[in-house]
Design a protein around this motif. Structure first.
Motif: not given
Length: 109
Positions: A40-69
């Motif tokens: 995880n490179p860090g928690h900043e708005p928009g970074l993680l969705p962009r990172l995982l999209a660049e890796h070609g991710v189709d599904v994300v599984i988490a315990g919790g996630m904010g509405l914006r993400a």
């Protein structure tokens, strides 16, 4: 298909943005054919969705996630599953079998 799990150690992290790393699973014909981790490179708005999209991710599984993400993932046609818990690999297996039990989204923002 590619699945990303927000992980803390070997467990599904309760907060997507604060996880240690993302465990990525390449799936073919319903079976995991490759697993690798992305720190995880860090928690900043928009970074993680962009990172995982660049890796070609189709599904994300988490315990919790904010509405914006969640909204950012939806814009990228990436499915989000929240309320998951337990060992990462068991969560992926259960997701693939259609038996992943989830509870409430553990993130309140």
């Amino acid at each position: 298909m590619k699945i990303a799990v927000a992980a803390q150690g070997n467990a599904v992290c309760s907060h997507f943005g604060h996880c240690e790393e993302f465990c990525l699973f390449d799936v073919e014909d319903g079976k995991v054919v490759r697993k690798f981790n992305v720190p995880n490179p860090g928690h900043e708005p928009g970074l993680l969705p962009r990172l995982l999209a660049e890796h070609g991710v189709d599904v994300v599984i988490a315990g919790g996630m904010g509405l914006r993400a969640q909204q950012l993932f939806a814009q990228k046609n990436i499915r989000v599953v929240t309320g998951a818990w337990g060992p990462v690999e068991e969560a992926v297996t259960a997701y693939l079998n259609g038996s992943l039990a989830t509870g409430p989204n553990l993130c309140d923002h």
